[in-house]
Scaffold this active site. Structure first.
Site, PDB file in Angstrom:
ATOM      1  N   TYR A  98      -3.668   9.578 -10.013  1.00 25.69           N
ATOM      2  CA  TYR A  98      -2.836   8.673 -10.703  1.00 25.69           C
ATOM      3  C   TYR A  98      -3.289   8.011 -11.762  1.00 25.69           C
ATOM      4  O   TYR A  98      -2.547   7.601 -12.750  1.00 25.69           O
ATOM      5  CB  TYR A  98      -2.046   7.764  -9.595  1.00 25.69           C
ATOM      6  CG  TYR A  98      -1.128   8.371  -8.866  1.00 25.69           C
ATOM      7  CD1 TYR A  98       0.312   8.766  -8.984  1.00 25.69           C
ATOM      8  CD2 TYR A  98      -1.282   9.257  -7.401  1.00 25.69           C
ATOM      9  CE1 TYR A  98       1.152   9.248  -8.067  1.00 25.69           C
ATOM     10  CE2 TYR A  98      -0.620   9.771  -6.649  1.00 25.69           C
ATOM     11  CZ  TYR A  98       0.738   9.910  -7.200  1.00 25.69           C
ATOM     12  OH  TYR A  98       1.476  10.502  -6.094  1.00 25.69           O
ATOM     13  N   GLU A 140       2.124   9.981   0.502  1.00 28.41           N
ATOM     14  CA  GLU A 140       1.047  11.264   0.775  1.00 28.41           C
ATOM     15  C   GLU A 140      -0.084  11.054   1.629  1.00 28.41           C
ATOM     16  O   GLU A 140      -0.347  12.033   2.261  1.00 28.41           O
ATOM     17  CB  GLU A 140       0.694  11.500  -0.748  1.00 28.41           C
ATOM     18  CG  GLU A 140       1.663  11.850  -1.596  1.00 28.41           C
ATOM     19  CD  GLU A 140       1.454  11.528  -3.271  1.00 28.41           C
ATOM     20  OE1 GLU A 140       0.228  11.589  -3.348  1.00 28.41           O
ATOM     21  OE2 GLU A 140       2.390  11.728  -4.010  1.00 28.41           O
TER      22      GLU A 140
END
Length: 404
Positions: A98, A140
């Site tokens: 990310y 996740e």
């Protein structure tokens, strides 16, 4: 929660950013892959990159998330986040990635919008990005924990115990864990990622639904060959068709996917077209294995009976269920489809026999135009939108569009 200051900035700039998102995501991917080409090896689908599908899905998701925050700053678009999280876990996305995406995405925003990206604008959109990233990371992490795999490492070797030619363009692979340990838990309707090394050495991933009941150590995936000559979107399916035989090993992820057979007793409608039948057959197999007595309508559309993958098995499973009904539509050769087969496009109105239940839970899978059309028909027949669930092979352009 989005701050008041950022909310005002996002509301003012969302139209301009939304109009530029296609150009922003185009530059984002081009720059990131130029500087970090290793991300195309075993992570990103280069077929979706070539077609632009991944770019459009990312743009729509960003706009959808920002719009949802403006509508309710304390809420999150759960459908959008859940769908993305499952896709990410299935390809092994990790937290640190990310940060990489942030660097290149915001670099692209600055390049495209130029002086319009003031420090205040940059800070507001930065807040949106990290709110979305934090929500996805948390989801996740839970998915990896539930799957009992290390974050970013969902992979396991499986041995092909049988190869079945279903149609000229569809083949099934029956697989067993190569290490002899039990297969991971799965739910009917879920998919796995298959990771293969291409002739140029680059690893590519594709998702395939489990087309068998998930309760055994032998699992099945059913792969349709994607035609298109040298088009990259067909490279994995063609490789699997050409090269994989009994005794070979494939690298599969743990099962993921949020469109799964529910455990209730409400009526079911399983609606599919083409290779979209695969998760439906997995659901039917699960219902048959558990002795379900739920009312089930199975509706399928295809080019012809010969093109209908897993057709005989579908008929057998429907026969095993005490309150199941099957209706098929074929674009051609419907006369060879057996009693009840219809010609042309799927039309839900006017189906003979028991009416389609308005309280049914509906599962859709097939090409996007097909699913949009059938969803419209279902709504006109009185089926509530909240009862309609769908699975998409590839980037979810429909959800991104619907949320924006």
């Amino acid at each position: 929660m989005l701050s008041d200051e950022s909310a005002a900035v996002i509301e003012a700039t969302l139209p301009a950013v939304g109009e530029a998102l296609d150009e922003i995501t185009t530059r984002f991917y081009a720059t990131m892959f130029a500087e970090r080409p290793e991300l195309l090896d075993g992570m990103f689908n280069r077929g979706n990159q070539a077609s632009g599908a991944q770019r459009r899905a990312l743009a729509g998701s960003i706009a959808a998330f920002a719009g949802a925050l403006l509508a309710d700053r304390d809420a999150r678009p759960e459908n959008l986040l859940g769908r993305i999280a499952h896709k990410h876990a299935a390809v092994g996305v990790t937290d640190d990635q990310y940060t990489i995406v942030h660097k290149y995405l915001f670099g692209a925003i600055a390049e495209v919008l130029g002086e319009a990206v003031t420090p205040e604008v940059a800070a507001a959109w930065d807040e949106v990005y990290w709110l979305m990233a934090a929500a996805l990371v948390a989801r996740e992490a839970r998915l990896y924990l539930e799957a009992q795999v290390e974050p970013g490492r969902p992979w396991r070797q499986w041995t092909v115990v049988e190869r079945r030619e279903e149609t000229p363009d569809v083949v099934s692979f029956l697989l067993r864990p190569a290490d002899g340990r039990p297969a991971p838990a799965a739910r009917a309707g879920q998919y796995v990622s298959v990771r293969v090394r291409m002739p140029d050495g680059v690893r590519q991933l594709r998702q395939y639904s489990l087309s068998s009941a998930p309760g055994t150590d032998v699992r099945r995936i059913t792969v349709k060959r994607v035609h298109g000559g040298d088009a990259p979107e067909g490279e994995v399916s063609n490789l699997l068709h050409r090269t994989v035989r009994e005794g070979d090993e494939l690298t599969l992820s743990a099962p993921f996917g949020d469109v799964v057979l529910d455990d209730g007793d409400a009526p079911l409608m399983l609606v599919s077209a083409g290779i979209g039948c695969t998760p439906m057959v997995g659901m039917l197999a699960r219902l048959a294995a558990t002795g379900s007595t739920r009312p089930v309508h199975v509706l399928h559309a295809d080019r012809s009976p010969a093109d209908h993958a897993l057709r005989t098995e579908t008929h057998d499973l429907v026969e095993r269920l005490p309150d199941a009904r099957l209706v098929e539509w074929y674009e051609s050769s419907a006369d060879r489809g057996g009693p009840g087969a219809r010609s042309g496009q799927m039309l839900l109105e006017g189906i003979d026999g028991p009416a389609l239940p308005a309280d049914a839970t509906v599962y859709l899978c097939g090409p996007l135009p097909f699913m949009r059309e059938i969803r419209g028909q279902l709504l006109r027949l009185g089926v509530p939108a909240r009862h309609i669930r769908y699975e998409v092979f590839g980037p979810d352009l429909w959800l991104a569009d619907a949320q924006s």
